[in-house]
Design a protein around this motif. Structure first.
Motif, short mmCIF file in Angstrom:
data_model
loop_
_atom_site.label_atom_id
_atom_site.label_comp_id
_atom_site.label_asym_id
_atom_site.label_seq_id
_atom_site.Cartn_x
_atom_site.Cartn_y
_atom_site.Cartn_z
N MET A 1 0.85 -1.17 0.00
CA MET A 1 0.00 0.00 0.00
C MET A 1 0.90 1.24 0.00
SD MET A 1 -3.07 0.95 2.71
CE MET A 1 -3.88 -0.62 2.62
N SER A 2 0.59 2.18 -0.88
CA SER A 2 1.41 3.38 -0.99
C SER A 2 1.21 4.29 0.23
CB SER A 2 1.04 4.14 -2.27
OG SER A 2 -0.24 4.71 -2.14
N GLY A 3 2.13 5.23 0.40
CA GLY A 3 2.07 6.15 1.54
C GLY A 3 0.80 6.97 1.57
N GLY A 4 0.35 7.45 0.39
CA GLY A 4 -0.88 8.23 0.31
C GLY A 4 -2.10 7.39 0.65
N ARG A 5 -2.08 6.15 0.19
CA ARG A 5 -3.20 5.24 0.47
C ARG A 5 -3.25 4.90 1.95
NH1 ARG A 5 -7.87 3.97 0.38
NH2 ARG A 5 -8.47 1.81 0.26
N LYS A 6 -2.09 4.70 2.57
CA LYS A 6 -2.04 4.40 4.00
C LYS A 6 -2.59 5.57 4.82
CE LYS A 6 1.73 1.09 4.30
NZ LYS A 6 3.08 0.84 4.82
N ALA A 7 -2.20 6.77 4.43
CA ALA A 7 -2.67 7.96 5.14
C ALA A 7 -4.18 8.11 5.00
CB ALA A 7 -1.96 9.20 4.61
N ALA A 8 -4.71 7.84 3.80
CA ALA A 8 -6.15 7.93 3.58
C ALA A 8 -6.88 6.88 4.41
CB ALA A 8 -6.47 7.76 2.10
N GLU A 9 -6.32 5.69 4.47
CA GLU A 9 -6.91 4.61 5.27
C GLU A 9 -6.94 5.00 6.76
OE1 GLU A 9 -8.47 0.74 6.07
OE2 GLU A 9 -8.14 1.70 4.15
N LYS A 10 -5.87 5.60 7.21
CA LYS A 10 -5.79 6.03 8.62
C LYS A 10 -6.82 7.12 8.91
CE LYS A 10 -2.38 7.44 12.04
NZ LYS A 10 -0.96 7.77 12.27
N ARG A 11 -6.96 8.08 8.00
CA ARG A 11 -7.97 9.14 8.17
C ARG A 11 -9.37 8.54 8.19
NH1 ARG A 11 -4.56 11.87 4.56
NH2 ARG A 11 -5.95 11.35 2.83
N GLY A 12 -9.61 7.57 7.32
CA GLY A 12 -10.91 6.91 7.27
C GLY A 12 -11.24 6.18 8.56
N ARG A 13 -10.25 5.49 9.11
CA ARG A 13 -10.45 4.79 10.38
C ARG A 13 -10.76 5.76 11.51
NH1 ARG A 13 -5.91 0.01 10.49
NH2 ARG A 13 -6.74 -1.08 8.67
N ARG A 14 -10.04 6.88 11.54
CA ARG A 14 -10.30 7.89 12.57
C ARG A 14 -11.71 8.46 12.42
NH1 ARG A 14 -5.90 11.88 11.81
NH2 ARG A 14 -4.56 10.38 10.88
N ALA A 15 -12.12 8.70 11.18
CA ALA A 15 -13.47 9.23 10.94
C ALA A 15 -14.52 8.23 11.41
CB ALA A 15 -13.64 9.54 9.45
N GLU A 16 -14.31 6.96 11.15
CA GLU A 16 -15.27 5.93 11.58
C GLU A 16 -15.31 5.82 13.10
OE1 GLU A 16 -14.17 2.43 9.40
OE2 GLU A 16 -14.76 3.34 7.49
N SER A 17 -14.15 5.94 13.74
CA SER A 17 -14.12 5.90 15.21
C SER A 17 -14.86 7.09 15.80
CB SER A 17 -12.68 5.88 15.72
OG SER A 17 -12.04 4.68 15.35
N LEU A 18 -14.66 8.27 15.23
CA LEU A 18 -15.36 9.46 15.68
C LEU A 18 -16.86 9.31 15.47
CD1 LEU A 18 -15.45 12.38 16.73
CD2 LEU A 18 -15.00 13.13 14.38
N ALA A 19 -17.26 8.76 14.32
CA ALA A 19 -18.68 8.57 14.03
C ALA A 19 -19.30 7.58 15.03
CB ALA A 19 -18.85 8.06 12.60
N ALA A 20 -18.59 6.51 15.36
CA ALA A 20 -19.11 5.53 16.32
C ALA A 20 -19.27 6.18 17.70
CB ALA A 20 -18.19 4.32 16.40
N PHE A 21 -18.30 6.98 18.10
CA PHE A 21 -18.37 7.70 19.38
C PHE A 21 -19.58 8.64 19.39
CE2 PHE A 21 -17.18 11.49 21.88
CZ PHE A 21 -17.10 10.90 23.14
N TYR A 22 -19.76 9.36 18.30
CA TYR A 22 -20.88 10.29 18.16
C TYR A 22 -22.22 9.55 18.27
CZ TYR A 22 -23.74 13.90 15.85
OH TYR A 22 -24.70 14.82 15.53
N LEU A 23 -22.32 8.40 17.61
CA LEU A 23 -23.55 7.61 17.69
C LEU A 23 -23.81 7.13 19.11
CD1 LEU A 23 -23.29 5.56 14.38
CD2 LEU A 23 -25.02 7.30 14.93
N ARG A 24 -22.76 6.70 19.81
CA ARG A 24 -22.93 6.27 21.20
C ARG A 24 -23.47 7.41 22.05
NH1 ARG A 24 -17.86 3.66 20.14
NH2 ARG A 24 -18.17 1.42 20.01
N LEU A 25 -22.96 8.62 21.83
CA LEU A 25 -23.45 9.78 22.57
C LEU A 25 -24.94 10.03 22.31
CD1 LEU A 25 -20.57 12.40 22.10
CD2 LEU A 25 -21.15 11.13 24.18
N LYS A 26 -25.39 9.64 21.13
CA LYS A 26 -26.80 9.83 20.76
C LYS A 26 -27.66 8.64 21.17
CE LYS A 26 -27.74 11.89 16.88
NZ LYS A 26 -27.86 12.23 15.46
#
Length: 124
Positions: A1-26
Motif C-alpha cells: 500500500m502506498s504512503g498516500g493510500r495508508k494515510a487515507a486509510e488512517k484518516r478513514g479509520r479515525r473518521a469511523e471511530s469518531l462517528a461511532a463515538f458520536y452515535l454512542r453519545l446519541k
C-alpha cells in the motif's frame, strides 16, 4: 500500500471511530464496525429503538463533497452487504435504515438519518 493510500486509510479509520463515538453519545448501540462481507463493507452497524441502522461514514473537505462521494453503485453494494449482515445475525425481522455521517473537519459530524431518501440532496 502506498504512503498516500495508508494515510487515507488512517484518516478513514479515525473518521469511523469518531462517528461511532458520536452515535454512542446519541444513544445508539454499536453492533459492528468495519464489517467486511463478500459483497461489500459496512462502516458501522448500530441499533436504536429496535431499528438496525447501517451507517456509511464519509470524510471530505465539505459535507456536499462527502454526500457526492456516495454513488448509486456504492449504495447498492451497501444494501447488499446489509441484507447479508441481517441474515447472518438474524436481524431480518427488525426495521432497517441507512444513515450517513459526514465529517468535514473541523466541524462536528453531521448525522443524516434515512439518507437513502430522495430528498437528501435537497439538504445541501
Amino acid at each position: 500500500m502506498s504512503g498516500g493510500r495508508k494515510a487515507a486509510e488512517k484518516r478513514g479509520r479515525r473518521a469511523e471511530s469518531l462517528a461511532a463515538f458520536y452515535l454512542r453519545l446519541k444513544g445508539y448501540r454499536i453492533l459492528d464496525q468495519r464489517c467486511r462481507l463478500k459483497v461489500g463493507e459496512l462502516d458501522i452497524v448500530a441499533e436504536k429503538g429496535g431499528c438496525v441502522v447501517f451507517v456509511e461514514v464519509k470524510r471530505r473537505k465539505t459535507r456536499a463533497a462527502a454526500l457526492e462521494a456516495i454513488t448509486p453503485k456504492q449504495r447498492a453494494r451497501i444494501e447488499r452487504a446489509a441484507l447479508l449482515w441481517t441474515a447472518k445475525h438474524k436481524k431480518a425481522q427488525q426495521s432497517l435504515r441507512f444513515d450517513v455521517i459526514t465529517i468535514a473537519w473541523p466541524a462536528w459530524p453531521t448525522h443524516i438519518k434515512d439518507a437513502w431518501a430522495e430528498n437528501v440532496q435537497a439538504t445541501l
